[in-house]
Design an enzyme around this catalytic site. Structure first.
Site, mmCIF file in Angstrom:
data_model
loop_
_atom_site.group_PDB
_atom_site.id
_atom_site.type_symbol
_atom_site.label_atom_id
_atom_site.label_comp_id
_atom_site.label_asym_id
_atom_site.label_seq_id
_atom_site.Cartn_x
_atom_site.Cartn_y
_atom_site.Cartn_z
ATOM 1 N N HIS A 236 -3.831 -6.612 -5.573
ATOM 2 C CA HIS A 236 -3.071 -6.191 -4.814
ATOM 3 C C HIS A 236 -3.216 -4.216 -5.537
ATOM 4 C CE1 HIS A 236 -0.496 -6.106 -9.061
ATOM 5 N NE2 HIS A 236 -0.521 -4.784 -8.876
ATOM 6 N N GLU B 96 1.370 -2.688 -3.428
ATOM 7 C CA GLU B 96 2.483 -3.014 -3.969
ATOM 8 C C GLU B 96 2.935 -1.777 -3.870
ATOM 9 O OE1 GLU B 96 4.131 -3.140 -8.943
ATOM 10 O OE2 GLU B 96 1.719 -3.990 -8.839
ATOM 11 N N HIS C 186 -7.747 6.508 0.291
ATOM 12 C CA HIS C 186 -6.473 5.349 1.263
ATOM 13 C C HIS C 186 -6.393 4.222 1.247
ATOM 14 C CE1 HIS C 186 -10.699 5.986 3.266
ATOM 15 N NE2 HIS C 186 -10.397 4.177 3.337
ATOM 16 N N GLU D 17 -6.486 3.614 6.625
ATOM 17 C CA GLU D 17 -7.339 3.243 8.305
ATOM 18 C C GLU D 17 -6.956 2.640 8.785
ATOM 19 O OE1 GLU D 17 -12.142 3.104 7.770
ATOM 20 O OE2 GLU D 17 -11.763 3.583 6.011
#
Length: 323
Positions: A171, A237, A264, A310
């Site tokens: 994550h 998260e 990003h 993105e």
């Protein structure tokens, strides 16, 4: 009409790095392979894409856009020789926002020892603090890399080996000001599912894990500090510190204003044009539309905290639909 979110993937997380060789070496030590590289000499930067690609990995051999849990390292030419160039790791003011990426491993004690033996430092070792089931390694730019186990720590304490192809890029953590606004945004606009909530009342924060479940089955029987999502890749998260929603203005740093670091997250979609049309109908704030600038194959959306997302085409789906 809503798009088919079941084919969307939380594809990658972009981090700016000072020295690409040092950074690539670190992530390769964690078992990642370089699955793509893009060089832009006219613009003086290079992108390195790393992912788990071993025999036991989640998406071995897949096109880089058809994966989850990819790390994109962005290198601006010359930064490795610039003594004044320092990366913002996102965990201290005035640049606090992005928190960490997280890798889940088979045998956590052996995995942490291997990282330490290679000469890398830790923000938190397994033995530090109250939480003995997680560690935070530091990459060459001092980004935090959380290490969690796929098995209970009691079961792996005497194991001395670790197999990196079993690892998962589990994550990416970002801090959010208003939990309700962010949860609504990622679920309504990006079609993510809330897969786990971890409320820490005494510590004053709550963690929300979102993603695209696909065929992944949550292990409801996990215990002893094992995250029931430890076998998954490509989760987001959201960390909500209770009370920040009452603060005025922007609370967190998006990584793209100075001081820079995290850039990003990226979602790959089944139909880029239709996805962007859907987001437009949802009234999103655009950082870059498909029609802006020279790059007509990427778009950037702003989330409620001004983090950049993105949006790209999943090239496997595009190619198969062209046949």
């Amino acid at each position: 009409m809503a798009p088919d979110h079941s084919q969307w993937k939380l594809n990658h997380t972009m981090l700016r790095v000072k020295d690409p060789k040092k950074s690539v070496d670190f992530y390769k030590l964690l078992g990642m392979s370089q699955v793509n590289k893009m060089d832009f000499p006219d613009n003086k930067f290079c992108l390195y894409f790393l992912a788990y690609d071993g025999p036991d990995s989640a998406s071995t051999g897949a096109h880089w856009t058809d994966r989850e849990g990819v790390i994109e390292l962005t290198h601006n030419y010359g930064s490795e020789n610039d003594d004044s160039f320092v990366i913002n790791n996102g965990n201290k003011d005035p640049g606090k926002g992005f928190g960490h990426v997280c890798v889940s491993v088979d045998n956590i004690q052996a995995a942490c020892k291997r990282i330490e033996d290679a000469g890398y430092k830790f923000q938190k070792k397994l033995t530090d603090g109250r939480m003995k089931s997680i560690a935070f390694a530091l990459d060459p730019d001092n980004y935090w890399v959380e290490i969690i186990g796929q098995k209970p720590v009691d079961e792996t304490k005497d194991v001395t080996s670790t197999e990196t192809s079993a690892y998962r890029m589990n994550h990416t953590m970002i801090r959010v000001k208003d939990n309700e606004k962010s949860l609504k945004f990622y679920q309504d606009v990006f079609g993510m599912k809330l897969m786990r909530t971890s409320e820490q009342k005494e510590a004053g924060f709550t963690l929300y894990f979102l993603g695209y479940p696909g065929s992944y089955k949550i292990d409801d029987n996990s215990s002893n500090g094992v995250n029931p999502l430890a076998g998954k890749e490509g989760l987001l998260e959201l960390t909500w510190n209770h009370g920040t929603e009452k603060e005025s203005g922007q609370v967190y740093h998006n990584g793209n204003d100075e001081p820079q670091g995290f850039g990003h997250i990226c979602v790959s979609v089944d139909n880029l044009d239709e996805a962007c049309k859907f987001m437009d109908e949802k009234g999103v704030d655009w950082k870059k539309r498909l029609t802006d600038g020279r790059m007509k194959n990427v778009a950037f959306v702003l989330d409620p905290d001004n983090y950049w997302i993105e949006v790209i085409q999943n090239e496997r789906i595009k190619k198969s639909s062209d046949w």
